[in-house]
Write a protein that holds these residues in place. Structure first.
Motif, mmCIF file in Angstrom:
data_model
loop_
_atom_site.group_PDB
_atom_site.id
_atom_site.type_symbol
_atom_site.label_atom_id
_atom_site.label_comp_id
_atom_site.label_asym_id
_atom_site.label_seq_id
_atom_site.Cartn_x
_atom_site.Cartn_y
_atom_site.Cartn_z
ATOM 1 N N VAL A 1 0.835 -1.181 -0.081
ATOM 2 C CA VAL A 1 0.209 0.066 0.081
ATOM 3 C C VAL A 1 0.669 1.310 0.103
ATOM 4 O O VAL A 1 0.472 2.203 -0.609
ATOM 5 C CB VAL A 1 -0.973 -0.033 1.172
ATOM 6 C CG1 VAL A 1 -1.649 1.478 1.301
ATOM 7 C CG2 VAL A 1 -1.835 -0.926 1.075
ATOM 8 N N LEU A 2 1.923 1.246 0.653
ATOM 9 C CA LEU A 2 2.808 2.363 0.891
ATOM 10 C C LEU A 2 3.621 2.697 -0.619
ATOM 11 O O LEU A 2 3.323 3.800 -1.099
ATOM 12 C CB LEU A 2 3.849 2.183 1.811
ATOM 13 C CG LEU A 2 5.117 2.967 1.920
ATOM 14 C CD1 LEU A 2 4.564 4.433 2.262
ATOM 15 C CD2 LEU A 2 6.145 2.606 2.928
ATOM 16 N N GLY A 3 3.849 1.547 -1.160
ATOM 17 C CA GLY A 3 4.438 1.844 -2.429
ATOM 18 C C GLY A 3 3.770 2.274 -3.547
ATOM 19 O O GLY A 3 3.938 3.187 -4.404
ATOM 20 N N LEU A 4 2.494 1.702 -3.476
ATOM 21 C CA LEU A 4 1.351 2.169 -4.486
ATOM 22 C C LEU A 4 1.100 3.672 -4.180
ATOM 23 O O LEU A 4 1.062 4.512 -5.408
ATOM 24 C CB LEU A 4 0.154 1.458 -4.297
ATOM 25 C CG LEU A 4 0.371 -0.043 -5.108
ATOM 26 C CD1 LEU A 4 -0.968 -1.040 -4.704
ATOM 27 C CD2 LEU A 4 0.705 0.187 -6.650
ATOM 28 N N SER B 1 11.803 10.979 -5.323
ATOM 29 C CA SER B 1 13.109 10.105 -5.355
ATOM 30 C C SER B 1 13.019 8.943 -4.408
ATOM 31 O O SER B 1 13.549 7.703 -4.401
ATOM 32 C CB SER B 1 14.338 10.785 -5.402
ATOM 33 O OG SER B 1 14.528 11.856 -6.298
ATOM 34 N N SER B 2 12.460 9.425 -3.314
ATOM 35 C CA SER B 2 12.224 8.440 -2.095
ATOM 36 C C SER B 2 11.283 7.371 -2.387
ATOM 37 O O SER B 2 11.309 6.354 -1.703
ATOM 38 C CB SER B 2 11.830 8.945 -0.824
ATOM 39 O OG SER B 2 10.508 9.401 -0.796
ATOM 40 N N ALA B 3 10.485 7.508 -3.225
ATOM 41 C CA ALA B 3 9.643 6.246 -3.564
ATOM 42 C C ALA B 3 10.319 5.130 -4.271
ATOM 43 O O ALA B 3 10.084 3.998 -3.939
ATOM 44 C CB ALA B 3 8.406 7.074 -4.632
ATOM 45 N N TYR B 4 11.245 5.656 -5.291
ATOM 46 C CA TYR B 4 12.100 4.252 -5.709
ATOM 47 C C TYR B 4 13.005 3.746 -4.666
ATOM 48 O O TYR B 4 13.259 2.650 -4.580
ATOM 49 C CB TYR B 4 13.015 4.967 -6.840
ATOM 50 C CG TYR B 4 12.064 5.492 -7.901
ATOM 51 C CD1 TYR B 4 11.719 4.752 -8.974
ATOM 52 C CD2 TYR B 4 11.779 6.968 -7.993
ATOM 53 C CE1 TYR B 4 11.053 5.268 -10.248
ATOM 54 C CE2 TYR B 4 11.035 7.417 -9.388
ATOM 55 C CZ TYR B 4 10.560 6.822 -10.220
ATOM 56 O OH TYR B 4 9.930 7.110 -11.139
ATOM 57 N N LEU B 5 13.610 4.508 -3.837
ATOM 58 C CA LEU B 5 14.252 3.874 -2.784
ATOM 59 C C LEU B 5 13.272 3.163 -1.646
ATOM 60 O O LEU B 5 13.952 1.949 -1.442
ATOM 61 C CB LEU B 5 14.903 5.249 -1.716
ATOM 62 C CG LEU B 5 15.654 4.955 -0.444
ATOM 63 C CD1 LEU B 5 16.787 4.084 -0.672
ATOM 64 C CD2 LEU B 5 15.841 6.156 0.291
ATOM 65 N N THR B 6 12.144 3.570 -1.480
ATOM 66 C CA THR B 6 11.568 2.744 -0.765
ATOM 67 C C THR B 6 11.195 1.274 -1.359
ATOM 68 O O THR B 6 11.487 0.308 -0.619
ATOM 69 C CB THR B 6 9.986 3.358 -0.364
ATOM 70 O OG1 THR B 6 10.456 4.674 0.277
ATOM 71 C CG2 THR B 6 8.989 2.555 0.474
ATOM 72 N N VAL B 7 10.591 1.066 -2.390
ATOM 73 C CA VAL B 7 10.331 -0.131 -2.779
ATOM 74 C C VAL B 7 11.320 -0.869 -3.341
ATOM 75 O O VAL B 7 11.209 -2.141 -3.377
ATOM 76 C CB VAL B 7 9.272 0.186 -4.170
ATOM 77 C CG1 VAL B 7 8.042 0.800 -3.950
ATOM 78 C CG2 VAL B 7 10.084 0.694 -5.530
ATOM 79 N N SER B 8 12.336 -0.290 -3.516
ATOM 80 C CA SER B 8 13.743 -1.075 -3.893
ATOM 81 C C SER B 8 14.295 -1.955 -2.440
ATOM 82 O O SER B 8 14.996 -2.613 -2.483
ATOM 83 C CB SER B 8 14.850 0.074 -4.352
ATOM 84 O OG SER B 8 16.130 -0.767 -4.527
ATOM 85 N N GLU B 9 14.177 -1.162 -1.428
ATOM 86 C CA GLU B 9 14.603 -1.586 -0.117
ATOM 87 C C GLU B 9 13.638 -2.236 1.038
ATOM 88 O O GLU B 9 14.282 -3.053 2.072
ATOM 89 C CB GLU B 9 15.381 -0.302 0.602
ATOM 90 C CG GLU B 9 14.340 0.559 1.233
ATOM 91 C CD GLU B 9 15.314 1.841 1.980
ATOM 92 O OE1 GLU B 9 16.461 1.661 2.220
ATOM 93 O OE2 GLU B 9 14.631 2.639 2.372
ATOM 94 N N VAL B 10 12.427 -2.277 0.719
ATOM 95 C CA VAL B 10 11.453 -2.811 1.587
ATOM 96 C C VAL B 10 10.961 -4.203 1.349
ATOM 97 O O VAL B 10 10.075 -5.093 1.938
ATOM 98 C CB VAL B 10 10.414 -1.950 2.183
ATOM 99 C CG1 VAL B 10 10.728 -0.739 2.588
ATOM 100 C CG2 VAL B 10 9.634 -1.750 0.710
ATOM 101 N N PHE B 11 11.616 -4.764 0.098
ATOM 102 C CA PHE B 11 11.128 -6.384 -0.420
ATOM 103 C C PHE B 11 12.133 -6.991 -0.538
ATOM 104 O O PHE B 11 13.443 -6.613 -0.771
ATOM 105 C CB PHE B 11 10.299 -6.025 -1.576
ATOM 106 C CG PHE B 11 8.989 -5.375 -1.448
ATOM 107 C CD1 PHE B 11 7.853 -5.855 -0.919
ATOM 108 C CD2 PHE B 11 8.726 -4.002 -2.123
ATOM 109 C CE1 PHE B 11 6.680 -5.254 -0.789
ATOM 110 C CE2 PHE B 11 7.706 -3.199 -1.886
ATOM 111 C CZ PHE B 11 6.522 -4.070 -1.237
ATOM 112 N N PRO B 12 12.036 -8.443 -0.240
ATOM 113 C CA PRO B 12 13.147 -9.407 -0.401
ATOM 114 C C PRO B 12 13.965 -9.340 -1.642
ATOM 115 O O PRO B 12 13.504 -9.018 -2.710
ATOM 116 C CB PRO B 12 12.492 -10.611 -0.164
ATOM 117 C CG PRO B 12 11.313 -10.252 0.469
ATOM 118 C CD PRO B 12 10.782 -9.087 -0.163
ATOM 119 N N MET B 13 15.396 -9.642 -1.461
ATOM 120 C CA MET B 13 16.205 -9.419 -2.475
ATOM 121 C C MET B 13 15.775 -9.881 -3.958
ATOM 122 O O MET B 13 15.891 -9.542 -4.915
ATOM 123 C CB MET B 13 17.530 -10.204 -2.109
ATOM 124 C CG MET B 13 18.633 -10.615 -3.197
ATOM 125 S SD MET B 13 19.508 -9.397 -3.972
ATOM 126 C CE MET B 13 19.776 -9.941 -5.515
#
Length: 498
Positions: A288-291, A398-410
């Motif tokens: 939900v946050l990412g969307l 820019s923080s949107a890209y950072l967020t979805v890049s770091e909060v889900f598994p590798m």
């Protein structure tokens, strides 16, 4: 330099391995190796900003008789912009899946090649349909870049610097926008270039710069995190060891010992079903946050800045050849936001900074809309208002890209970036330019104000979501923020947190 050239890897094999590679990467001090990564991967956003801004600023020129194309300004800022975004969404999903499956390095080379080829073909446009097709293909390449580049950067940059580096790299798009705005002033000057030549040379210059970046990028290594999970643990160990030796020589002191190991079951690929189950089943709050973040920023930027030049010419009678000066100013504000605020995302924290930048930019945009509707703004004062709004909005976006890049598994990282980028951008980026082009071209202030208010409302809403759901990811290892799907339980101190 380490990673500049590597021997062909042996065929990957799978098994259970214990590694300290993530901890070893995160405890590295900043070095020339990290600068090489930033330059090789991050500079493509400068190209993207250059090319997209040129399109927006030459819209009026392309619509003039003698430009070489039978096209209207509304088609450039509306139809062509929407096709660019549609291509970006498609490319993100397609290349995102390939990036998780075949590695970051292979795909960030391919996506840049696609992007450059499409940009070159744009310069050769002879009919409107060809221009539209090239805009779609250019977007297709840049969408793949978002997935491949952001996943690689976050996996290679130490956790202490990850937030600010990611924000500044994504914000560097606006350095290109400044160049594109100023370049368009020269290229649109008919005393220098013919009506049907200047805009073509603008695209051609972007291709030349892109080829230089391609040469630098070939020295950027594969992500060691991707390697050890996909059965190439020996390659990961060799790469990290080489980097450590170079950094110790550069800094003149031994590195501190890494803190912690992780044991994983290696695998070749992850299916879509498991990715979807992980993102939406295991981490619904983060989904939900990412969307929310992507929809908010995508609508504001794709729906509004695409039409900035049209607003200036329609409401303030700014000549087409002069809009570049105004756009260069707001582009500078966009770049300064991530540059000056980026460090705070690593120190003050993600939740406070993401929510505050989104909400503040939305509130300021509401104020700009009110002033615009009141008729008290000039071209210069509107630009000043936009500069302040986008100073904060750019850091948030820019923080949107950072967020979805770091909060889900590798294993799902590139695909997660691609999915949220595609959904959010499609919601605001395809419908936005189409709607906004007609609103601004009408010449009715209240209709343009409506577009401003929609963008502001969505930014504020996304900021409120972040205030409740943003993840405390600052200065934490990626494996600690989101446990890898391949982990052997009990070997990593990670817990799903929504």
């Amino acid at each position: 330099m380490s990673g500049a050239s590597q021997p062909a890897a042996e065929p990957a094999s799978t098994g259970t391995v214990t590694t300290a590679v993530p901890a070893r990467l995160d405890r590295l001090p900043w070095s020339r190796w990290h600068w090489m990564i930033v330059i090789g991967l991050g500079t493509v956003w400068i190209l993207d900003g250059l090319e997209v801004t040129i399109v927006g600023n030459v819209a009026g020129r392309l619509a003039e008789e003698g430009s070489g194309l039978d096209i209207t300004a509304a088609q450039v800022t509306g139809t062509a912009a929407a096709l660019y975004v549609a291509g970006a969404c498609s490319g993100a999903l397609f290349f995102g899946w390939l990036t998780d499956r075949y590695g970051r390095k292979k795909l960030f080379m391919v996506t840049l090649a696609v992007y450059l080829a499409a940009t070159a073909l744009t310069a050769l446009s002879f009919e409107s349909w060809w221009f539209f097709l090239c805009r779609f293909l250019t977007g297709f390449g840049i969408g793949g870049e978002y997935a491949a580049i952001n996943s690689a950067i976050d996996e290679l940059i130490p956790s202490t610097y990850r937030g600010r580096v990611d924000l500044i790299i994504n914000g560097s798009y606006w350095l290109g926008a400044i160049g594109g705005a100023l370049l368009s002033i020269v290229m649109l000057d008919t005393d220098i270039f013919a009506l049907d030549v200047g805009w073509r040379l603008s695209f051609a210059l972007g291709v030349v710069l892109g080829l230089v970046i391609l040469l630098v990028r070939r020295h950027v290594p594969e992500s060691p995190r991707w390697q050890f999970i996909h059965g190439r643990g020996d390659d990961a160990e060799e790469l990290v060891s080489s980097v450590e030796r170079d950094i110790e020589r550069e800094h003149g002191r031994p590195l501190p010992p890494p803190q912690g190991e992780i044991t994983i079951h290696q695998r070749h690929s992850i299916g879509f079903g498991l990715i979807a189950k992980t993102v939406f089943g295991r981490y619904p709050r983060r989904a939900v946050l990412g969307l929310s973040l992507f929809i908010g920023q995508a609508f504001l930027y794709n729906a509004i800045t695409f039409g900035f030049g049209t607003i200036l010419t329609t409401f303030f009678d700014v000549p087409t050849g002069r809009t570049g000066y105004y756009f260069a100013v707001i582009a500078a504000g966009n770049f300064l936001g991530p540059l000056l605020l980026g460090k705070l995302f690593d120190t003050v924290g993600r939740r406070i900074m993401i929510s505050s930048t989104y909400i503040l930019s939305g509130v300021l945009l509401f104020g700009t809309a009110w002033l615009f509707d009141s008729g008290v703004l000039t071209a210069s004062t509107l630009t000043a208002c936009w500069c302040v709004v986008l100073f904060f909005a750019s850091a948030g976006a820019s923080s949107a890209y950072l967020t979805v890049s770091e909060v889900f598994p590798m294993e799902t990282r590139a695909m997660a970036i691609a999915f949220f980028y595609a959904i959010g951008t499609a919601a605001g980026g395809i419908s936005g330019p189409l709607i906004f082009a007609s609103l601004t071209e009408s010449g009715v202030p209240s209709e343009t104000v409506l577009a401003f208010q929609i963008g502001a409302g969505l930014m504020c809403a996304a900021g409120l979501v972040a205030a409740f759901l943003a993840v405390k990811a600052e200065r934490r290892s990626l494996e600690d923020i989101a446990e890898p799907l391949s982990v052997v339980h009990g070997t990593a101190d990670t817990k799903p947190s929504g």
